[in-house]
Structure formats: structure tokens, C-alpha cells
Design a protein around this motif. Structure first.
Motif, PDB file in Angstrom:
ATOM      1  N   PRO A   2       0.820  -1.174   0.000  1.00  0.00           N
ATOM      2  CA  PRO A   2       0.000   0.000   0.000  1.00  0.00           C
ATOM      3  C   PRO A   2       0.866   1.240   0.000  1.00  0.00           C
ATOM      4  O   PRO A   2       1.897   1.312   0.647  1.00  0.00           O
ATOM      5  CB  PRO A   2      -0.808  -0.107   1.302  1.00  0.00           C
ATOM      6  N   GLN A   3       0.406   2.233  -0.697  1.00  0.00           N
ATOM      7  CA  GLN A   3       1.126   3.475  -0.713  1.00  0.00           C
ATOM      8  C   GLN A   3       0.880   4.222   0.573  1.00  0.00           C
ATOM      9  O   GLN A   3      -0.194   4.195   1.138  1.00  0.00           O
ATOM     10  CB  GLN A   3       0.674   4.339  -1.911  1.00  0.00           C
ATOM     11  N   LYS A   4       1.901   4.920   1.044  1.00  0.00           N
ATOM     12  CA  LYS A   4       1.791   5.617   2.315  1.00  0.00           C
ATOM     13  C   LYS A   4       2.008   7.114   2.082  1.00  0.00           C
ATOM     14  O   LYS A   4       3.035   7.670   2.378  1.00  0.00           O
ATOM     15  CB  LYS A   4       2.821   5.083   3.314  1.00  0.00           C
ATOM     16  N   GLU A   5       1.024   7.747   1.455  1.00  0.00           N
ATOM     17  CA  GLU A   5       1.092   9.170   1.212  1.00  0.00           C
ATOM     18  C   GLU A   5       0.348   9.867   2.337  1.00  0.00           C
ATOM     19  O   GLU A   5      -0.857   9.747   2.473  1.00  0.00           O
ATOM     20  CB  GLU A   5       0.464   9.502  -0.140  1.00  0.00           C
ATOM     21  N   GLY A   6       1.084  10.611   3.153  1.00  0.00           N
ATOM     22  CA  GLY A   6       0.478  11.248   4.311  1.00  0.00           C
ATOM     23  C   GLY A   6       0.133  10.224   5.352  1.00  0.00           C
ATOM     24  O   GLY A   6       0.668   9.131   5.385  1.00  0.00           O
ATOM     25  N   LYS A   7      -0.814  10.564   6.203  1.00  0.00           N
ATOM     26  CA  LYS A   7      -1.213   9.659   7.280  1.00  0.00           C
ATOM     27  C   LYS A   7      -2.240   8.662   6.761  1.00  0.00           C
ATOM     28  O   LYS A   7      -3.239   9.028   6.146  1.00  0.00           O
ATOM     29  CB  LYS A   7      -1.785  10.471   8.437  1.00  0.00           C
ATOM     30  N   ALA A   8      -1.974   7.395   7.001  1.00  0.00           N
ATOM     31  CA  ALA A   8      -2.901   6.357   6.541  1.00  0.00           C
ATOM     32  C   ALA A   8      -4.202   6.447   7.327  1.00  0.00           C
ATOM     33  O   ALA A   8      -4.199   6.788   8.512  1.00  0.00           O
ATOM     34  CB  ALA A   8      -2.265   4.976   6.732  1.00  0.00           C
ATOM     35  N   PRO A   9      -5.370   6.159   6.688  1.00  0.00           N
ATOM     36  CA  PRO A   9      -6.634   6.175   7.411  1.00  0.00           C
ATOM     37  C   PRO A   9      -6.653   5.110   8.495  1.00  0.00           C
ATOM     38  O   PRO A   9      -5.905   4.138   8.432  1.00  0.00           O
ATOM     39  CB  PRO A   9      -7.667   5.877   6.318  1.00  0.00           C
ATOM     40  N   SER A  10      -7.516   5.301   9.495  1.00  0.00           N
ATOM     41  CA  SER A  10      -7.624   4.311  10.572  1.00  0.00           C
ATOM     42  C   SER A  10      -8.123   3.002   9.981  1.00  0.00           C
ATOM     43  O   SER A  10      -8.656   2.944   8.871  1.00  0.00           O
ATOM     44  CB  SER A  10      -8.595   4.803  11.650  1.00  0.00           C
ATOM     45  N   VAL A  11      -7.956   1.929  10.759  1.00  0.00           N
ATOM     46  CA  VAL A  11      -8.366   0.614  10.273  1.00  0.00           C
ATOM     47  C   VAL A  11      -9.866   0.592   9.988  1.00  0.00           C
ATOM     48  O   VAL A  11     -10.336  -0.087   9.071  1.00  0.00           O
ATOM     49  CB  VAL A  11      -7.963  -0.482  11.293  1.00  0.00           C
ATOM     50  N   PHE A  12     -10.659   1.381  10.739  1.00  0.00           N
ATOM     51  CA  PHE A  12     -12.106   1.430  10.508  1.00  0.00           C
ATOM     52  C   PHE A  12     -12.450   2.320   9.308  1.00  0.00           C
ATOM     53  O   PHE A  12     -13.510   2.188   8.719  1.00  0.00           O
ATOM     54  CB  PHE A  12     -12.822   1.955  11.757  1.00  0.00           C
ATOM     55  N   GLY A  13     -11.546   3.233   8.963  1.00  0.00           N
ATOM     56  CA  GLY A  13     -11.779   4.126   7.836  1.00  0.00           C
ATOM     57  C   GLY A  13     -11.202   3.615   6.529  1.00  0.00           C
ATOM     58  O   GLY A  13     -11.329   4.285   5.498  1.00  0.00           O
ATOM     59  N   ASN A  14     -10.578   2.451   6.539  1.00  0.00           N
ATOM     60  CA  ASN A  14      -9.988   1.887   5.331  1.00  0.00           C
ATOM     61  C   ASN A  14     -11.095   1.372   4.412  1.00  0.00           C
ATOM     62  O   ASN A  14     -11.846   0.460   4.755  1.00  0.00           O
ATOM     63  CB  ASN A  14      -9.041   0.743   5.716  1.00  0.00           C
ATOM     64  N   ARG A  15     -11.193   1.975   3.230  1.00  0.00           N
ATOM     65  CA  ARG A  15     -12.286   1.645   2.307  1.00  0.00           C
ATOM     66  C   ARG A  15     -12.236   0.181   1.877  1.00  0.00           C
ATOM     67  O   ARG A  15     -13.280  -0.472   1.737  1.00  0.00           O
ATOM     68  CB  ARG A  15     -12.210   2.560   1.084  1.00  0.00           C
ATOM     69  N   PHE A  16     -11.034  -0.326   1.661  1.00  0.00           N
ATOM     70  CA  PHE A  16     -10.917  -1.723   1.264  1.00  0.00           C
ATOM     71  C   PHE A  16     -11.458  -2.649   2.350  1.00  0.00           C
ATOM     72  O   PHE A  16     -12.224  -3.582   2.072  1.00  0.00           O
ATOM     73  CB  PHE A  16      -9.457  -2.072   0.965  1.00  0.00           C
ATOM     74  N   LEU A  17     -11.067  -2.391   3.619  1.00  0.00           N
ATOM     75  CA  LEU A  17     -11.540  -3.239   4.713  1.00  0.00           C
ATOM     76  C   LEU A  17     -13.056  -3.159   4.859  1.00  0.00           C
ATOM     77  O   LEU A  17     -13.725  -4.175   5.086  1.00  0.00           O
ATOM     78  CB  LEU A  17     -10.867  -2.832   6.025  1.00  0.00           C
ATOM     79  N   GLN A  18     -13.605  -1.967   4.732  1.00  0.00           N
ATOM     80  CA  GLN A  18     -15.059  -1.812   4.807  1.00  0.00           C
ATOM     81  C   GLN A  18     -15.743  -2.678   3.749  1.00  0.00           C
ATOM     82  O   GLN A  18     -16.717  -3.382   4.021  1.00  0.00           O
ATOM     83  CB  GLN A  18     -15.447  -0.347   4.596  1.00  0.00           C
ATOM     84  N   THR A  19     -15.192  -2.626   2.520  1.00  0.00           N
ATOM     85  CA  THR A  19     -15.798  -3.349   1.405  1.00  0.00           C
ATOM     86  C   THR A  19     -15.660  -4.858   1.562  1.00  0.00           C
ATOM     87  O   THR A  19     -16.613  -5.612   1.364  1.00  0.00           O
ATOM     88  CB  THR A  19     -15.151  -2.907   0.078  1.00  0.00           C
ATOM     89  N   ILE A  20     -14.462  -5.321   1.934  1.00  0.00           N
ATOM     90  CA  ILE A  20     -14.228  -6.759   2.027  1.00  0.00           C
ATOM     91  C   ILE A  20     -15.017  -7.362   3.193  1.00  0.00           C
ATOM     92  O   ILE A  20     -15.474  -8.510   3.132  1.00  0.00           O
ATOM     93  CB  ILE A  20     -12.707  -7.059   2.160  1.00  0.00           C
ATOM     94  N   LEU A  21     -15.217  -6.589   4.262  1.00  0.00           N
ATOM     95  CA  LEU A  21     -16.028  -7.077   5.385  1.00  0.00           C
ATOM     96  C   LEU A  21     -17.502  -7.156   4.995  1.00  0.00           C
ATOM     97  O   LEU A  21     -18.193  -8.114   5.352  1.00  0.00           O
ATOM     98  CB  LEU A  21     -15.840  -6.169   6.605  1.00  0.00           C
TER      99      LEU A  21
END
Length: 414
Positions: A2-21
């Protein structure tokens, strides 16, 4: 990575995790409704014929042996997002085709529903692992896996009730249709995942399938961590298979309870797994995945032996709760180690090599459980299962101090 541009979103704010869950919630609804609807239907249709009922497990587990290695290799060659969407769509289409066959009298085709979705999952699941590697920052991998494990635990509690309700209220055809709709909705939800990297497909297309297939085994054998993980998988599979196959006898012989009491033990374990997954999610960053896995195996060893010896209902329930509480440590530790010690280009094949080791040994020990039960007392068998867990923890000792490399090596050139 994953690219790390700036501060990474929180684990709950990660769009991929939201979608895969969300996708997994839909899949779990379909799978649990399918599992219990087919189990209850076949049981009624065949007057509880053990052979007919056992074929359901064969249809579910056999594809893991045959297609896991192949699926993992293709998952590394194909675009992972597209692979997952197509697998869900094809599963949905197959469900509705089988539904027509059932409607017109071919009830034996219910086995096809389980078999086809099990085959396609061997392509979809390693693709999901690749996407985890791409879209979840390194420091959030363990938390993401903990959330995934918590979701699985929720359905271990709710799934049997949901499946039984759907079948008893609406019957087989509606239950199977629910599975098809759930797969369609899962495919739709996966559209939210960021686009696949086109260069991955180009590189993979140039490779030779047979060579890439062998590279998966070679990669695991070359890595001390992944090699040790393979032995842990086999020992854990043997231990889990023995304990699961003989749970019913713990209820009837050791506790003197009716067989229906087993559902309460399973519910206690499921609730504990949900809590344990939440606890690991909170403390995941502070604990190395090897330590998580070793803790899970050690506590599992002690709890399995105590369950075998116990004749007290309250003690057994407490021990099962403790065992369920730490069981997520095993799943989360293993998944995190696979992701951290595997290069993105080969994570599908690593998963395809290791996963059958657990399932294979579990099926082997389940197959021999009946013969062992006839020859040895339950206490001895559960003690043996606990020793297998302990051996698994000891296998971890040489790699306990190793840290995941910041840049994981690609496939070694021959």
C-alpha cells in the motif's frame, strides 16, 4: 505494498476493509443458510443416512485438496479484484442453475451447490489475501485480520440459527436462492475496491504456469518462517480434527448430557471467539504474530486436555470459553505471518500451499477419530490432541525472535 502518502486512514476508515467485510457478511449469510438447509434437507430425504450426510463434507473439503494449489497460482497471475467478482458471479449463476435442477426433481444436485462454490472459493480467497497485502498498511494487517476473525465468530453463533430458521420457515429452494442472491450482492459490493494494477497482469501472463506452480512450494520451503508455519498448520489440523469429531461424546459420555447440549458449547465458543477477536484487534500492534500463534497453541493444548478430563458441566463451559477466547490468536497469527513474510507476487501461492496442510490433516484426524474412539478412552485421545497443540507451539520457538522484513523477497530465480 500500500502506498503511504500522508497519514494512513484508521483501520475502521480503510475503504478496502469496509468493502471486504461487507462482502464477507453477505457470503457468510449465504454459506450458513446453504450449509444448514442442505444438511437438514439431506437428513430428512435420506432418513439420516450417514453416507449421504458425509458426502456434504466431501463436497465442501475435497476441492481444497484439488484446487487450492491451482487456485493460488492463478490468483497470482490474474487481477485479484476481477477474480473475486467473477468467482462470486459464477457462484451465483451456478446456484440458480442448480436451483432449477432441484425444482424439477433432481434433489441430489444439492451437492453441486456446495462443490461449485467450494471450488470457486479456492480462486477467490487467495485473491482476497493479495488485496489485503496491497490495500492495508503493514501496521494495520493484524488489526484487519482480527476484524475478519470477529466477523467469522459472529456467524459461528448466529449462522446455525439463521440457517435452521431459513430452512424450517421457507424450505430448501428459498434457502438456496438466498445463497445465490447473497453472492450477487457480494460481487456488487466488491466494485468499490480500487482498480487492479494492470502491470501485475502483464507480468503474470508472461510466466509459465508449471514453473509458477512449483515456485509456491519452493518459496515456502526456502523461508524458515513459512516452513515452520507449515508444520504448525499440520499439527493444528490434526489436533482440531480430533477434538471436533469427538465433541458429541464429550457431551454425552463425560458430561452425561443429551446430544442437544452440544449447541450450547458451540455457542459459548463462538461468543468467546467474538470477544477474543475484538481484544486482539485492540492490542494487535503490540504483539508479534508469532507470539499470538504460540499463545493460541499453548492455551489450546491446556484447554483440550482439561475438556477431556472434565466431568463437570460448569468447568467444561468455562474452559471452552477460554479456548474460544484465544482461538482467534491462531487464525490471526497465521494469516498475518503469511501476509508479512510473503511477497505480493506470490502470496496467493503461499496461501494455496499452506491452507491444504491444515484442512488435510484435519480431515485425516476426523477420519481416524471413530477408530481411535473405539480403541482408546476419550481422556487419552483429548490428551493426545493437547500434545499436538503443544508440539505446534514448540515448533514456533526457533522463529519467535524473527521480525518481518520491511521488503519481502520476490520469487527466487532458479
Amino acid at each position: 505494498m500500500p502506498q503511504k502518502e500522508g497519514k494512513a486512514p484508521s483501520v475502521f476508515g480503510n475503504r478496502f476493509l469496509q468493502t471486504i467485510l461487507l462482502s464477507n457478511i453477505l457470503l457468510q449469510i449465504g454459506i450458513w443458510v446453504r450449509n444448514f438447509a442442505i444438511l437438514l434437507f439431506v437428513s430428512e430425504k435420506t432418513n439420516q443416512d450417514p453416507y449421504a450426510i458425509s458426502l456434504i463434507s466431501v463436497a465442501e473439503f475435497a476441492p481444497i485438496f484439488v484446487f487450492s494449489f491451482i487456485g493460488g497460482t492463478f490468483a497470482d497471475r490474474w487481477r485479484p479484484k476481477r477474480t473475486m467478482i467473477w468467482c462470486d458471479l459464477l457462484s451465483a449463476v451456478s446456484v440458480f442453475v442448480v436451483l432449477l435442477m432441484i425444482h424439477y426433481g433432481s434433489w441430489q444436485s444439492v451437492y453441486l451447490v456446495t462443490f461449485i462454490s467450494a471450488v470457486l472459493s479456492q480462486f477467490s480467497q487467495p485473491s482476497g489475501m493479495r488485496l489485503f497485502k496491497q490495500h492495508v498498511p503493514e501496521e494495520q494487517l493484524q488489526q484487519g485480520m482480527a476484524m475478519f476473525q470477529s466477523l467469522m465468530a459472529i456467524f459461528m453463533v448466529l449462522g446455525p440459527m439463521l440457517g435452521t430458521f431459513a430452512y424450517s420457515r421457507f424450505g430448501l429452494e428459498t434457502s438456496v436462492a438466498v445463497m445465490g442472491i447473497a453472492f450477487l450482492l457480494s460481487a456488487l459490493s466488491l466494485v468499490r475496491i480500487p482498480k487492479d494494477k494492470t502491470e501485475q497482469r502483464t507480468d503474470a501472463a508472461k510466466g509459465d504456469f508449471r514453473k509458477e506452480f512449483k515456485e509456491g512450494f519452493h518459496y515456502v520451503w526456502q523461508s524458515p518462517v513459512l516452513r515452520s508455519l507449515g508444520f504448525v498448520f499440520m499439527l493444528a489440523g490434526l489436533a482440531v480434527g480430533l477434538a471436533q469429531a469427538l465433541n458429541l461424546f464429550i457431551v454425552t459420555e463425560r458430561l452425561g448430557q443429551p446430544k442437544e447440549f452440544l449447541q450450547y458449547i458451540l455457542m459459548v465458543s463462538g461468543a468467546a471467539m467474538l470477544i477474543g477477536g475484538g481484544i486482539v484487534a485492540v492490542f494487535a500492534k503490540r504483539v508479534a504474530p508469532q507470539a499470538l500463534l504460540a499463545i493460541g497453541m499453548l492455551v489450546g493444548a491446556v484447554c483440550t486436555v482439561v475438556v477431556g478430563y472434565s466431568t463437570n458441566v460448569a468447568l467444561t463451559l468455562v474452559v471452552q470459553f477460554v479456548n474460544g477466547l484465544v482461538f482467534p490468536c491462531i487464525h490471526i497469527g497465521i494469516s498475518t505471518m503469511i501476509l508479512k513474510w510473503s511477497n505480493e507476487s506470490i502470496v496467493g501461492r503461499v496461501n494455496g500451499v499452506l491452507n491444504p496442510m491444515f484442512i488435510g490433516m484435519m480431515v485425516v484426524s476426523m477420519s481416524f477419530a471413530g477408530a481411535l474412539k473405539a480403541a482408546y478412552p476419550l481422556v487419552s485421545i483429548y490428551t493426545g490432541s493437547g500434545v499436538l497443540f503443544l508440539l505446534g507451539a514448540l515448533v514456533m520457538l526457533p522463529i519467535m525472535s524473527q521480525k518481518a522484513p520491511e521488503t519481502v523477497q520476490p520469487v527466487a530465480a532458479e
